[in-house]
Write a protein that holds these residues in place. Sequence first.
Motif, mmCIF file in Angstrom:
data_model
loop_
_atom_site.group_PDB
_atom_site.id
_atom_site.type_symbol
_atom_site.label_atom_id
_atom_site.label_comp_id
_atom_site.label_asym_id
_atom_site.label_seq_id
_atom_site.Cartn_x
_atom_site.Cartn_y
_atom_site.Cartn_z
ATOM 1 N N GLU A 184 0.811 -1.225 0.000
ATOM 2 C CA GLU A 184 0.000 0.000 0.000
ATOM 3 C C GLU A 184 0.843 1.272 0.000
ATOM 4 N N ASN A 185 2.141 1.152 0.313
ATOM 5 C CA ASN A 185 3.012 2.330 0.360
ATOM 6 C C ASN A 185 3.810 2.543 -0.922
ATOM 7 N N VAL A 186 3.673 1.649 -1.868
ATOM 8 C CA VAL A 186 4.470 1.703 -3.093
ATOM 9 C C VAL A 186 3.824 2.643 -4.110
ATOM 10 N N LEU A 187 4.651 3.445 -4.773
ATOM 11 C CA LEU A 187 4.181 4.299 -5.863
ATOM 12 C C LEU A 187 4.109 3.460 -7.136
ATOM 13 N N LEU A 188 2.915 3.363 -7.717
ATOM 14 C CA LEU A 188 2.705 2.589 -8.938
ATOM 15 C C LEU A 188 2.724 3.516 -10.141
ATOM 16 N N ILE A 189 3.613 3.246 -11.081
ATOM 17 C CA ILE A 189 3.738 4.077 -12.271
ATOM 18 C C ILE A 189 3.363 3.248 -13.496
ATOM 19 N N PRO A 190 2.108 3.368 -13.956
ATOM 20 C CA PRO A 190 1.694 2.625 -15.154
ATOM 21 C C PRO A 190 2.187 3.319 -16.408
ATOM 22 N N LEU A 191 2.755 2.544 -17.324
ATOM 23 C CA LEU A 191 3.263 3.106 -18.564
ATOM 24 C C LEU A 191 2.160 3.094 -19.621
ATOM 25 N N GLY A 192 1.425 4.184 -19.683
ATOM 26 C CA GLY A 192 0.389 4.324 -20.694
ATOM 27 C C GLY A 192 -1.004 4.002 -20.206
ATOM 28 N N LYS A 193 -1.980 4.354 -21.035
ATOM 29 C CA LYS A 193 -3.388 4.278 -20.633
ATOM 30 C C LYS A 193 -3.898 2.848 -20.492
ATOM 31 N N ALA A 194 -3.371 1.912 -21.283
ATOM 32 C CA ALA A 194 -3.842 0.530 -21.189
ATOM 33 C C ALA A 194 -3.514 -0.063 -19.817
ATOM 34 N N VAL A 195 -2.313 0.235 -19.310
ATOM 35 C CA VAL A 195 -1.915 -0.250 -17.977
ATOM 36 C C VAL A 195 -2.698 0.496 -16.908
ATOM 37 N N GLU A 196 -2.822 1.798 -17.080
ATOM 38 C CA GLU A 196 -3.569 2.632 -16.126
ATOM 39 C C GLU A 196 -4.990 2.116 -15.951
ATOM 40 N N GLU A 197 -5.621 1.748 -17.052
ATOM 41 C CA GLU A 197 -6.996 1.254 -17.026
ATOM 42 C C GLU A 197 -7.101 -0.023 -16.175
ATOM 43 N N ILE A 198 -6.131 -0.911 -16.309
ATOM 44 C CA ILE A 198 -6.137 -2.156 -15.525
ATOM 45 C C ILE A 198 -5.943 -1.857 -14.045
ATOM 46 N N LEU A 199 -5.024 -0.950 -13.717
ATOM 47 C CA LEU A 199 -4.768 -0.627 -12.304
ATOM 48 C C LEU A 199 -6.000 0.015 -11.659
ATOM 49 N N LEU A 200 -6.693 0.858 -12.401
ATOM 50 C CA LEU A 200 -7.913 1.464 -11.857
ATOM 51 C C LEU A 200 -8.987 0.412 -11.607
ATOM 52 N N LYS A 201 -9.044 -0.584 -12.472
ATOM 53 C CA LYS A 201 -9.981 -1.695 -12.265
ATOM 54 C C LYS A 201 -9.599 -2.482 -11.004
ATOM 55 N N LEU A 202 -8.313 -2.713 -10.787
ATOM 56 C CA LEU A 202 -7.848 -3.430 -9.596
ATOM 57 C C LEU A 202 -8.069 -2.590 -8.341
#
Length: 247
Positions: A184-202
Motif C-alpha cells: 500500500e506504500n508503493v508508488l505505482l507508475i503505469p506506462l500508458g493508458k492501457a496499464v492505467e486502465e487495468i490498475l484502476l480496475k484493480l
Amino acid sequence: MKKTLNDYKELIKKLPIKNKYTKEELLTKDFLIDKDNNIEIYYAPHNEYFNKDAKIFIIGITPGFQQMNTAISTARKELEHTDNIEAIQYKCKVLARFSGSLRKNIISMLDDLKLNEIMNIKSTSELFEEKDYLLHTVSLIPYPVFVKKENYTGHTPKLIKNDFLMKYVYENFINEFKRLENPENVLLIPLGKAVEEILLKLQEDKIISKNQILLGFPHPSGANVNRVKQFKENKDYMEKFIKEKLS
C-alpha cells in the motif's frame, strides 16, 4: 504455474551465443507458452527476479521483442559458465528491463517530475543501477505477447476486455503485487493508458489501495506520438502527486 528459466534453460542452451536474435530464432514452438487465434505468448527470462522491498513499481503491459531478445541473449551467455539460476534471473532483469530508448525516456520523464530530488538521488537512472533496491519493474503479463508476430500494445485487442490475456494479469501480476513488503506504500507508475486502465480496475476491486497510482504518465515508446503532449498536460498534477505520496 509461472514458467521460469529452470523450465527453458536446456532449450536456451541450444541457441547460438550472440547479442541479437531474429524473430525466426525466438518466436518458435519451443518458446511458445500459449496461443489464442493470432495472439501468441512466448517465454523470456525477463520477469523472474522479484524485489519485495521496492518503493517504486514501474508497470508495463508485456516485454517487447527487444526486451525478450536482451533477456534470452543474456541468459544464453550466462548459462555457458554458471548454473546459478537466481543470479542469471537477476542479470536478465537488470539488462532487459525497459532496455533501449524506453528506459531513456522513462528516466527523462521521471527526472522532469523531480522524483530524483524527492528520493535524494542525482537522477532516476540510479534506480536502474546502484539504487535498484528501491525499484521493481514488472509487466501486467510477464511474458512477451505478439499479435501477428508484432509487439502487443494493449489496444488491439483491448487488454481489459480480453479474457485470454487478463487471465495472466490475475494469475501473475496480482500475486506479485501482493508479495511486496508494504504494497500500500508503493508508488505505482503505469506506462500508458492501457496499464492505467487495468490498475484502476484493480483499485475498484480493492486489490490496490487508493492514491498510489500515478495517473497520466505516457507510454515511453518513441512510437507514441502523443507522449510529449500528454506529459506536458499532466506534468503539474503528476509532480504534485509524487511529492505528496513520497515526501
